[in-house]
Design an enzyme around this catalytic site. Structure first.
Site, PDB file in Angstrom:
ATOM      1  N   HIS A  50      35.011 -46.531  21.050  1.00 14.47           N
ATOM      2  CA  HIS A  50      35.829 -45.352  21.314  1.00 14.47           C
ATOM      3  C   HIS A  50      35.381 -44.213  20.401  1.00 14.47           C
ATOM      4  O   HIS A  50      34.624 -44.425  19.450  1.00 14.47           O
ATOM      5  CB  HIS A  50      37.320 -45.655  21.105  1.00 14.47           C
ATOM      6  CG  HIS A  50      37.657 -46.138  19.746  1.00 14.47           C
ATOM      7  ND1 HIS A  50      38.000 -47.436  19.461  1.00 14.47           N
ATOM      8  CD2 HIS A  50      37.656 -45.495  18.546  1.00 14.47           C
ATOM      9  CE1 HIS A  50      38.226 -47.569  18.168  1.00 14.47           C
ATOM     10  NE2 HIS A  50      38.023 -46.408  17.589  1.00 14.47           N
TER      11      HIS A  50
HETATM   12  C1  T46 Z   1      38.693 -47.044  14.646  1.00 15.99           C
HETATM   13  C2  T46 Z   1      38.010 -48.294  14.247  1.00 15.99           C
HETATM   14  C3  T46 Z   1      37.080 -48.124  13.093  1.00 15.99           C
HETATM   15  C4  T46 Z   1      47.955 -49.711  15.588  1.00 15.99           C
HETATM   16  O1  T46 Z   1      49.042 -49.978  16.127  1.00 15.99           O
HETATM   17  N1  T46 Z   1      47.919 -48.905  14.495  1.00 15.99           N
HETATM   18  C5  T46 Z   1      46.762 -48.578  13.859  1.00 15.99           C
HETATM   19  O2  T46 Z   1      46.796 -47.835  12.858  1.00 15.99           O
HETATM   20  C6  T46 Z   1      45.541 -49.092  14.395  1.00 15.99           C
HETATM   21  C7  T46 Z   1      44.222 -48.722  13.725  1.00 15.99           C
HETATM   22  C8  T46 Z   1      45.568 -49.906  15.481  1.00 15.99           C
HETATM   23  N2  T46 Z   1      46.767 -50.206  16.069  1.00 15.99           N
HETATM   24  C9  T46 Z   1      46.790 -51.134  17.208  1.00 15.99           C
HETATM   25  C10 T46 Z   1      46.155 -50.617  18.479  1.00 15.99           C
HETATM   26  C11 T46 Z   1      45.655 -51.894  19.143  1.00 15.99           C
HETATM   27  O3  T46 Z   1      46.706 -52.469  19.900  1.00 15.99           O
HETATM   28  O4  T46 Z   1      46.049 -52.288  16.840  1.00 15.99           O
HETATM   29  C12 T46 Z   1      45.359 -52.807  17.961  1.00 15.99           C
HETATM   30  C13 T46 Z   1      43.874 -52.932  17.674  1.00 15.99           C
HETATM   31  O5  T46 Z   1      43.298 -51.614  17.607  1.00 15.99           O
HETATM   32  P1  T46 Z   1      41.864 -51.274  18.212  1.00 15.99           P
HETATM   33  O6  T46 Z   1      41.583 -52.106  19.393  1.00 15.99           O
HETATM   34  O7  T46 Z   1      41.787 -49.776  18.392  1.00 15.99           O
HETATM   35  O8  T46 Z   1      40.917 -51.725  16.997  1.00 15.99           O
HETATM   36  P2  T46 Z   1      39.368 -51.394  16.775  1.00 15.99           P
HETATM   37  O9  T46 Z   1      38.910 -52.301  15.706  1.00 15.99           O
HETATM   38  O10 T46 Z   1      38.623 -51.386  18.058  1.00 15.99           O
HETATM   39  O11 T46 Z   1      39.363 -49.881  16.201  1.00 15.99           O
HETATM   40  C14 T46 Z   1      39.932 -49.610  14.934  1.00 15.99           C
HETATM   41  C15 T46 Z   1      40.795 -48.352  15.008  1.00 15.99           C
HETATM   42  O12 T46 Z   1      41.799 -48.521  16.019  1.00 15.99           O
HETATM   43  C16 T46 Z   1      39.992 -47.124  15.346  1.00 15.99           C
HETATM   44  O13 T46 Z   1      40.758 -45.960  15.135  1.00 15.99           O
HETATM   45  O14 T46 Z   1      38.130 -45.968  14.542  1.00 15.99           O
HETATM   46  O15 T46 Z   1      38.897 -49.395  13.976  1.00 15.99           O
END
Ligand code: T46
Length: 134
Positions: A50
């Site tokens: 993303h």
């Molecule tokens: C990024 C990279 C480096 C939350 O509810 N609060 C939060 O602060 C974050 C970061 C995530 N979430 C929830 C959203 C999803 O349901 O946690 C779940 C996993 O998040 P995501 O699939 O976006 O995780 P990554 O590892 O793909 O991405 C993360 C960050 O979301 C993103 O901002 O830049 O790490």
């Protein structure tokens, strides 16, 4: 301009061990509104895929290692983060993907805003369409 913007943190360690301080607008180029960390990533899992519309972040691998691929829609560059003394600045509108997490990896991320799912662009075509220069 390189897609890999690393910030070096001085260690304030002494004979007892190491200490790193991260400060708003000093060695962190934004006001920190949120901190999260990623750990226990299963082997072979890739994360990210993303860009953020406005969010700025600093990612620090405080234990273990992982690989980031940074993409501005034209060029891609990658880096292995493996030091608690280096932070990868993730600017807004930088597509990023994370791979090859070691089993012990702890990735600490400082963010300029609180969590907002509306700030995410999770579709690569939409990301390209949103770029002013493509
Ligand atoms: C990024 C990279 C480096 C939350 O509810 N609060 C939060 O602060 C974050 C970061 C995530 N979430 C929830 C959203 C999803 O349901 O946690 C779940 C996993 O998040 P995501 O699939 O976006 O995780 P990554 O590892 O793909 O991405 C993360 C960050 O979301 C993103 O901002 O830049 O790490």
């Amino acid at each position: 301009m390189s897609l890999i913007n690393l910030i070096d943190f001085p260690t304030l360690g002494d004979e007892r061990g190491s200490l790193v301080a991260l400060e708003n607008s000093n060695n962190v180029p934004f006001d920190i509104k949120r901190v999260y960390y990623i750990y226990g990533t299963a082997q072979g899992v890739a994360r990210g895929f993303h860009a953020h519309k406005a969010l700025q972040q600093l990612a620090i691998c405080i234990k273990g290692c992982c690989r980031f691929v940074m993409d501005d829609g034209v060029n891609k560059e990658e880096i292995i983060l493996s030091s608690p003394l280096k932070g990868l600045f993730i600017n807004s509108m930088q597509w990023h993907e994370m791979y090859d997490f070691s089993a012990d990896c702890i990735l600490l991320v400082l963010a300029s805003e609180v969590y907002d799912e509306n700030d995410y662009i999770r579709n690569y075509e939409s990301f390209i369409e949103g770029l002013p220069y493509v």
